[in-house]
Enzyme design. Sequence first.
Site, mmCIF file in Angstrom:
data_model
loop_
_atom_site.group_PDB
_atom_site.id
_atom_site.type_symbol
_atom_site.label_atom_id
_atom_site.label_comp_id
_atom_site.label_asym_id
_atom_site.label_seq_id
_atom_site.Cartn_x
_atom_site.Cartn_y
_atom_site.Cartn_z
ATOM 1 N N PHE A 121 50.357 31.890 -21.143
ATOM 2 C CA PHE A 121 49.937 31.741 -19.755
ATOM 3 C C PHE A 121 50.776 30.648 -19.127
ATOM 4 C CE2 PHE A 121 46.007 32.701 -17.109
ATOM 5 C CZ PHE A 121 45.987 34.041 -17.426
ATOM 6 N N GLN A 234 43.660 25.410 -5.156
ATOM 7 C CA GLN A 234 44.670 26.247 -5.803
ATOM 8 C C GLN A 234 44.788 27.612 -5.130
ATOM 9 O OE1 GLN A 234 44.199 27.871 -10.046
ATOM 10 N NE2 GLN A 234 45.964 26.521 -10.184
ATOM 11 N N HIS A 236 46.282 30.994 -5.855
ATOM 12 C CA HIS A 236 46.832 31.756 -6.981
ATOM 13 C C HIS A 236 47.972 32.611 -6.448
ATOM 14 C CE1 HIS A 236 47.087 34.550 -10.327
ATOM 15 N NE2 HIS A 236 46.236 33.806 -11.019
ATOM 16 N N LEU A 250 42.007 39.203 -7.185
ATOM 17 C CA LEU A 250 42.955 38.633 -8.129
ATOM 18 C C LEU A 250 43.686 39.656 -8.988
ATOM 19 C CD1 LEU A 250 43.764 35.728 -8.954
ATOM 20 C CD2 LEU A 250 42.479 36.160 -11.039
ATOM 21 N N GLU A 253 47.154 36.502 -14.118
ATOM 22 C CA GLU A 253 48.406 35.958 -14.608
ATOM 23 C C GLU A 253 48.803 36.637 -15.923
ATOM 24 O OE1 GLU A 253 48.353 31.779 -13.972
ATOM 25 O OE2 GLU A 253 49.560 31.388 -15.740
ATOM 26 N N ARG A 309 51.135 27.579 -11.150
ATOM 27 C CA ARG A 309 50.703 28.445 -10.045
ATOM 28 C C ARG A 309 51.133 27.949 -8.678
ATOM 29 N NH1 ARG A 309 44.637 29.981 -12.194
ATOM 30 N NH2 ARG A 309 45.424 31.500 -13.706
ATOM 31 N N HIS A 380 41.953 30.450 -4.665
ATOM 32 C CA HIS A 380 41.417 30.814 -5.958
ATOM 33 C C HIS A 380 40.460 29.790 -6.539
ATOM 34 C CE1 HIS A 380 41.361 32.948 -9.706
ATOM 35 N NE2 HIS A 380 41.915 31.967 -10.387
ATOM 36 N N ARG A 415 45.558 23.169 -11.512
ATOM 37 C CA ARG A 415 44.951 23.616 -12.762
ATOM 38 C C ARG A 415 45.839 24.649 -13.448
ATOM 39 N NH1 ARG A 415 41.722 28.129 -14.374
ATOM 40 N NH2 ARG A 415 41.710 28.998 -12.286
HETATM 41 C C1 LIG Z 1 39.005 36.559 -10.280
HETATM 42 C C2 LIG Z 1 39.028 35.277 -11.048
HETATM 43 C C3 LIG Z 1 39.673 35.216 -12.279
HETATM 44 C C4 LIG Z 1 39.690 34.029 -13.013
HETATM 45 N N1 LIG Z 1 40.314 34.024 -14.236
HETATM 46 C C5 LIG Z 1 40.279 32.892 -14.984
HETATM 47 C C6 LIG Z 1 40.832 32.871 -16.298
HETATM 48 O O1 LIG Z 1 41.359 33.860 -16.792
HETATM 49 N N2 LIG Z 1 40.775 31.742 -17.003
HETATM 50 C C7 LIG Z 1 40.177 30.626 -16.523
HETATM 51 O O2 LIG Z 1 40.131 29.641 -17.230
HETATM 52 N N3 LIG Z 1 39.634 30.615 -15.276
HETATM 53 C C8 LIG Z 1 39.672 31.718 -14.501
HETATM 54 N N4 LIG Z 1 39.112 31.705 -13.242
HETATM 55 C C9 LIG Z 1 38.395 30.535 -12.790
HETATM 56 C C10 LIG Z 1 37.039 30.473 -13.431
HETATM 57 O O3 LIG Z 1 36.551 31.772 -13.638
HETATM 58 C C11 LIG Z 1 36.033 29.739 -12.579
HETATM 59 O O4 LIG Z 1 36.574 28.546 -12.161
HETATM 60 C C12 LIG Z 1 34.808 29.461 -13.404
HETATM 61 O O5 LIG Z 1 34.278 30.646 -13.901
HETATM 62 C C13 LIG Z 1 33.742 28.711 -12.645
HETATM 63 O O6 LIG Z 1 32.615 28.580 -13.495
HETATM 64 P P1 LIG Z 1 31.393 27.677 -13.137
HETATM 65 O O7 LIG Z 1 30.469 27.755 -14.289
HETATM 66 O O8 LIG Z 1 31.873 26.355 -12.706
HETATM 67 O O9 LIG Z 1 30.764 28.366 -11.880
HETATM 68 P P2 LIG Z 1 30.337 29.892 -11.599
HETATM 69 O O10 LIG Z 1 30.562 30.775 -12.730
HETATM 70 O O11 LIG Z 1 30.912 30.257 -10.314
HETATM 71 O O12 LIG Z 1 28.803 29.757 -11.407
HETATM 72 C C14 LIG Z 1 28.251 29.099 -10.301
HETATM 73 C C15 LIG Z 1 26.774 29.269 -10.376
HETATM 74 O O13 LIG Z 1 26.136 28.390 -9.465
HETATM 75 C C16 LIG Z 1 25.184 29.100 -8.703
HETATM 76 N N5 LIG Z 1 24.993 28.428 -7.434
HETATM 77 C C17 LIG Z 1 25.921 28.066 -6.529
HETATM 78 N N6 LIG Z 1 25.341 27.461 -5.487
HETATM 79 C C18 LIG Z 1 24.019 27.434 -5.736
HETATM 80 C C19 LIG Z 1 22.876 26.949 -5.034
HETATM 81 N N7 LIG Z 1 22.988 26.379 -3.844
HETATM 82 N N8 LIG Z 1 21.659 27.106 -5.585
HETATM 83 C C20 LIG Z 1 21.511 27.705 -6.800
HETATM 84 N N9 LIG Z 1 22.548 28.179 -7.505
HETATM 85 C C21 LIG Z 1 23.784 28.038 -6.980
HETATM 86 C C22 LIG Z 1 25.787 30.465 -8.597
HETATM 87 O O14 LIG Z 1 24.818 31.411 -8.258
HETATM 88 C C23 LIG Z 1 26.311 30.661 -10.008
HETATM 89 O O15 LIG Z 1 25.278 31.039 -10.867
HETATM 90 C C24 LIG Z 1 39.078 32.886 -12.488
HETATM 91 C C25 LIG Z 1 38.442 32.948 -11.260
HETATM 92 C C26 LIG Z 1 38.418 34.125 -10.535
HETATM 93 C C27 LIG Z 1 37.735 34.156 -9.215
#
Ligand SMILES: Cc1cc2nc3c(=O)[nH]c(=O)nc-3n(C[C@H](O)[C@H](O)[C@H](O)COP(=O)(O)OP(=O)(O)OC[C@H]3O[C@@H](n4cnc5c(N)ncnc54)[C@H](O)[C@@H]3O)c2cc1C
Lengths: 604, 246
Positions: A121, A234, A236, A250, A253, A309, A380, A415
């Site tokens: 990656f 970021q 992407h 998306l 990558e 990126r 992203h 990142r």
């Molecule tokens: C399409 C895509 C592909 C990606 N691919 C990769 C990858 O291959 N490798 C990598 O390392 N990263 C990748 N990323 C980035 C990574 O997926 C995210 O940064 C990461 O999953 C975020 O996880 P999190 O647990 O911080 O939040 P999330 O998984 O977004 O969870 C947030 C949670 O908080 C809750 N929430 C938010 N606000 C509130 C509120 N006010 N009240 C109650 N609940 C709330 C939401 O409902 C959800 O349950 C990708 C991102 C995207 C969009």
Amino acid sequence: MAEYPIHEYDVLVVGAGGAGLRAAIEAANAGCKTGVITKSLLGKAHTVMAEGGMAAAMGNVDDRDNWRVHFADTMRGGQYLNHCRMAELHAKEAPARVYELEAWGAIFDRTPDGRILQRNFGGHRYPRLAHVGDRTGLEMIRTLQDHAIHQGIDVYAEHTIVILLMDGNRCVGAFGYDRERGRFKIFHAKAVVLATGGVGRAFQVTSNSWEYTADGQALAYNAGAALLDMEFVQFHPTGMVWPPSVKGILVTEGVRGEGGVLRNKDGKRFMFDDIPDNYKSSTADNPEEGWRYTQGDKSARRPPELLTRDHVARCITREVKAGRGSPHGGVFLDIAWIKEKIPNSIEHIKKKLPSMYHQFKQLADLDITKEPMEVGPTTHYIMGGIQVDGDTQMSSVDGLFAAGECAAGLHGANRLGGNSLSDLLVFGKRAGEYAAKFAKERWAGKLDQAQVDDAAKIALAPFERGAAGENPFAVQSELQNAMQGLVGIVRLENEMQQAIEKVSALRARAANAGITGHREYNTGWHTAIDLDNMLSISEIIALAAIERKESRGGHFRDDYPDKSAEWAKYNLRVTKGGDGRPKVERVPVVPLTDEMKLVIEENK
Amino acid sequence: MADKATFRIWRGGNGTGHFVDYATAISPGMVVLDAVHGIQAADANDMAVRWNCKAGKCGSCSAEINGKPRLMCMTRLNTLDLSVPVTVEPMKTFPHVRDLVTDVSWNYRVKTKIQKFKPRKPDAPDGTWRVQQADVDRPQEFRKCIECFLCQDVCHVLRDHNLHEEFIGPRFLIYTAQLEMNPLDTGDRLKDLKDRDGIGYCNITKCCTKVCPEEIKITDNAIIPLKERVVDEFFDPLGGLFKIIR
Ligand SMILES: Cc1cc2nc3c(=O)[nH]c(=O)nc-3n(C[C@H](O)[C@H](O)[C@H](O)COP(=O)(O)OP(=O)(O)OC[C@H]3O[C@@H](n4cnc5c(N)ncnc54)[C@H](O)[C@@H]3O)c2cc1C
Ligand code: SF4
Ligand code: SF4
Ligand code: FES
């Protein structure tokens, strides 16, 4: 004064993505009564969408890899604005967190000798991303979800938190409503972990879902916590650009990791033209070497398509602006060309990139095994977020912890792909662990009914204005246009000033948002409530971006196109000032230890 | 393509409701979810609809489009006849909440009853396992499931016969299959499948396989092999004898 049900917890986790679930599992295992809140259904958080993989220096594919290299890669990628202690912990602990997922039922793709397979990656020196085809996030969230449901954790699905409850400078819970019925609830907790994800919905072209309305950042900021690095968003490099309705979705990558190349309309691989000096020694200078790298040749250097990126996104923007783009305003990403190199390329691509194959086939009528895709930058991820202690993940507010995308530190100015999923696990676990510790050492704090009543009143106001008020979707869409156009991938002082004016005008309109209908599952109402968070944080992003007068990582300024040695010394910290306005300050970057300096030097 | 199309969307709450026609502008490449969002933003701010990824990855946007269980985000308008209104309704098998949203919490309850993953002892001294790719291809197929519950929606045992208490449905049969076929797992869920989970109710109509957006071969690759294992374990007299002798 209304009475609302009170739910008591030792540890309350807001967010059920990778970070939130991992935190909740840890807190529950420590014996704490734990609740988890999520705006969506369980298993649907953003984490489910992650594609490429999670970075962990297990060395299964290339045994030269170890935490030192991963640490150095992360720091270089973040342009040395990272919280170095977090980068160290992350690099050291990620492998154990990945193996733990396997022990909980995750099934990763395998190496020929039966270990967890790792892929290349951008910005990672060795193949480092544990993955499952291009649906790694699904594997991760499902594993955590299926494990968590047996740990005695209470899950509040489709609930939204609107404020954190405070007892002085201590966070003592949260207040929110259930989306299905629109009823308010009080969550009284000894410690609160925010794991709410990012801010992408503030921009028009984004890979992010409706959930990414900057809630966690705004909740923490309003509760008095400091935010850090908010100028670093970021973009992407590869989002879909056509058809219009899928713009921003998306394209992993992983396509480039598997040998996909970027070309302009003249068929030229333009990435070879602009390789930054600090990456010259580790980047291939001819296509043949780049190809060998993607196929696992350890003596080859990576192709320039796998540079960081921020850099790839800017090169694409440059090609498009110079009139060398593809028909729909992107550039070409070609994986089909590998048929020149491998006999069964069609099957190979489908096996390695199944969901990309489907995504393009179904949404764009395009067969990626035969034709190039059109791609362009998409909003992203946000590197910035809630400032936390590197070890414990506690914010500047007592009892308030943060992990995952909503927290700042690990990634600095940019990142690396794959470093988010591992971030969620490493720091989700730590946040859960230290929140549990905090909860055990402290009495529950006091609730203040006045805070609850105020919040309920503000939340319900849009109903009173009814159809005469502003359409919340219209306000949201104008904000997205302003941020995309004025605080996007290439920034200018006067444009960002305009954005700030625009945001304040929109804030006045948002304060007048009106909705019709009932409180039951009313998406218009939900959008009206989210607006305030998006507006506050959008303004903060713009203010921080104006303040940083240089270009670095995800932050690129046309009026200050170079990196500055002076700015390398500072992170920008934003807090709510006494006048209720955001206060932006420079704070010194966390200093490297001597050992870290050595590690960085040996990996130059 | 015409520049306007009509969507006939189910509006209302708690089981009561009616269709409302909305005309909305359409453009090339649009999917049903885009049209629904356009209508929501312009004419029906309060319309309830679930979505997250808009790319067929999260399984939130399940609905019945022209009577067929589909993901709204993966249903292109150019695959539909737009000369007549396109109907969009909530899934029928689950209790209605509002507009296009249904109460799918039953699914989450069912999952908690299924015996969880229990790995064998690690193979290597460093606490890790060695597993060949060929041995996990099948469970990986089942783990592609995005929990859209469209298969549950279409299965007649649930939809027409309402046997939610006796039958876990195709989604959880592949969930169980995934655990049973995971080479690391040491659990045994065959008795549960037979006695509690109602695998016998499935009469292999394959409707579930047909609607699965992940193209998981639910019936052929999961349910039939599970049925065979259950038969071998409990009904095959020779198999039973073998067990006693062993
Ligand atoms: C399409 C895509 C592909 C990606 N691919 C990769 C990858 O291959 N490798 C990598 O390392 N990263 C990748 N990323 C980035 C990574 O997926 C995210 O940064 C990461 O999953 C975020 O996880 P999190 O647990 O911080 O939040 P999330 O998984 O977004 O969870 C947030 C949670 O908080 C809750 N929430 C938010 N606000 C509130 C509120 N006010 N009240 C109650 N609940 C709330 C939401 O409902 C959800 O349950 C990708 C991102 C995207 C969009
Ligand atoms: S094959 Fe079985 S599980 Fe699938 S729809 Fe038919 S009866 Fe239901
Ligand atoms: S098996 Fe297929 S149809 Fe059923 S819930 Fe999973 S993805 Fe949806
Ligand atoms: S919105 Fe995620 S599957 Fe449709």
